[in-house]
Design a protein around this motif. Structure first.
Motif, PDB file in Angstrom:
ATOM      1  N   TRP A   1      42.485  42.453  41.559  1.00 17.38           N
ATOM      2  CA  TRP A   1      41.563  41.311  41.577  1.00 17.38           C
ATOM      3  C   TRP A   1      40.157  41.732  41.178  1.00 17.38           C
ATOM      4  O   TRP A   1      39.510  41.080  40.350  1.00 17.38           O
ATOM      5  CB  TRP A   1      41.548  40.696  42.977  1.00 17.38           C
ATOM      6  N   TYR A   2      39.675  42.834  41.745  1.00 21.39           N
ATOM      7  CA  TYR A   2      38.309  43.288  41.464  1.00 21.39           C
ATOM      8  C   TYR A   2      38.138  43.658  39.990  1.00 21.39           C
ATOM      9  O   TYR A   2      37.137  43.290  39.349  1.00 21.39           O
ATOM     10  CB  TYR A   2      37.977  44.492  42.343  1.00 21.39           C
ATOM     11  N   LEU A   3      39.103  44.378  39.438  1.00 20.77           N
ATOM     12  CA  LEU A   3      39.015  44.766  38.033  1.00 20.77           C
ATOM     13  C   LEU A   3      39.011  43.559  37.115  1.00 20.77           C
ATOM     14  O   LEU A   3      38.267  43.497  36.132  1.00 20.77           O
ATOM     15  CB  LEU A   3      40.179  45.698  37.673  1.00 20.77           C
ATOM     16  N   ASN A   4      39.831  42.562  37.444  1.00 17.32           N
ATOM     17  CA  ASN A   4      39.946  41.384  36.589  1.00 17.32           C
ATOM     18  C   ASN A   4      38.781  40.414  36.773  1.00 17.32           C
ATOM     19  O   ASN A   4      38.154  39.977  35.806  1.00 17.32           O
ATOM     20  CB  ASN A   4      41.275  40.683  36.885  1.00 17.32           C
ATOM     21  N   VAL A   5      38.446  40.093  38.024  1.00 15.32           N
ATOM     22  CA  VAL A   5      37.442  39.067  38.306  1.00 15.32           C
ATOM     23  C   VAL A   5      36.021  39.601  38.200  1.00 15.32           C
ATOM     24  O   VAL A   5      35.143  38.958  37.631  1.00 15.32           O
ATOM     25  CB  VAL A   5      37.690  38.456  39.701  1.00 15.32           C
TER      26      VAL A   5
END
Length: 255
Positions: free
Chosen positions: A33-37
């Motif tokens: 999630w962190y890498l994408n968002v």
């Protein structure tokens, strides 16, 4: 993977390998999630968040049944309905018990409340703020503007990650699975699905606030408390402190 972790909880295996598995799943969810968002790496969460928000937001029209449904389910007083639903699930098992069984379940309930409050306070310490989709996009439909409603409708937030409603409802589901079994867990998950959805429909939460935030926080917290002896020790301590002669433990079928 999420339901595998719930199965681990149900089997009550006090195994640190299983605790590690729950935490690895949670960390992988958070990292993806962190890498994408946050860092805009390729991933599914941005696409899922936008698609889910647009799906519901495009269906909000003035004076429509769906808009009124979203409005009614996003007032603060509706949270009492979630509490009532959880109470009904718990009561179905509580009322069938003997006085001794009721006493134990009451202590399980007290443990659950204390644990949920502690997790909620810890969530407030997470040094991250993400604005809800209704705060990020322009020219969207705001349910609070589409209906004339006497109570404040929750359709936006300046800090929506992780989804706090989802965390509380999932903790309830874990406790039901851990102490009452699969049927109670199934009923609790139905409550989770019904009462975590309204905030997503109104745009007060992104889909991943629940699918990633609520799930990962709950997996980490519950694995260390309910896959060890911690929860049993707290319940046992409460059993010693709570009197056995309260009327609630002996009325009706429990006699």
């Amino acid at each position: 993977m999420f339901f595998v972790s719930f199965y681990m909880m149900y089997t009550n295996q006090k195994n640190y390998i299983l605790i590690a598995a729950c935490n690895i799943i949670a960390v992988l969810l958070l990292l993806s999630w962190y890498l994408n968002v946050c860092l805009d790496f390729p991933g599914i969460w941005n696409t899922a968040d936008r698609s889910v928000f647009e799906f519901f937001n495009q269906r909000l029209y003035p004076v429509s049944g769906f808009t009124w449904l979203v409005a009614v389910t996003n007032v603060r007083i509706f949270d009492l309905a979630a509490m009532l639903a959880m109470g009904l699930v718990f009561a179905c098992y509580f009322l069938k018990e003997t006085p001794e069984g009721r006493h134990r379940l009451f202590c399980v309930f007290l443990f659950m409340v204390l644990f949920a409050v502690a997790v909620k306070l810890l969530c407030n310490l997470i040094p991250f703020d993400r604005r809800s989709p209704t705060k990020e996009f322009a020219g969207i439909n705001l349910v609070s503007k589409l209906v004339s409603f006497p109570l404040k409708v929750k359709d936006g937030s300046n800090s929506c990650f992780p989804g706090d409603h989802g965390v509380m409802l999932l903790i309830f589901s874990f406790v039901m699975l851990r102490y009452l079994g699969v049927r109670a867990f199934t009923a609790a998950m139905a409550v989770f699905a019904v009462f975590s959805l309204p905030r997503i429909m109104s745009g007060a939460h992104w889909f991943s606030d629940v699918a990633v935030g609520s799930v990962s926080v709950t997996l980490i917290a519950c694995s260390w408390v309910m896959l060890t002896t911690c929860s049993d020790r707290v319940v046992a301590f409460l059993e010693q402190k709570v009197p056995h002669d309260w009327r609630i433990f002996s009325f009706g079928r429990g006699k």
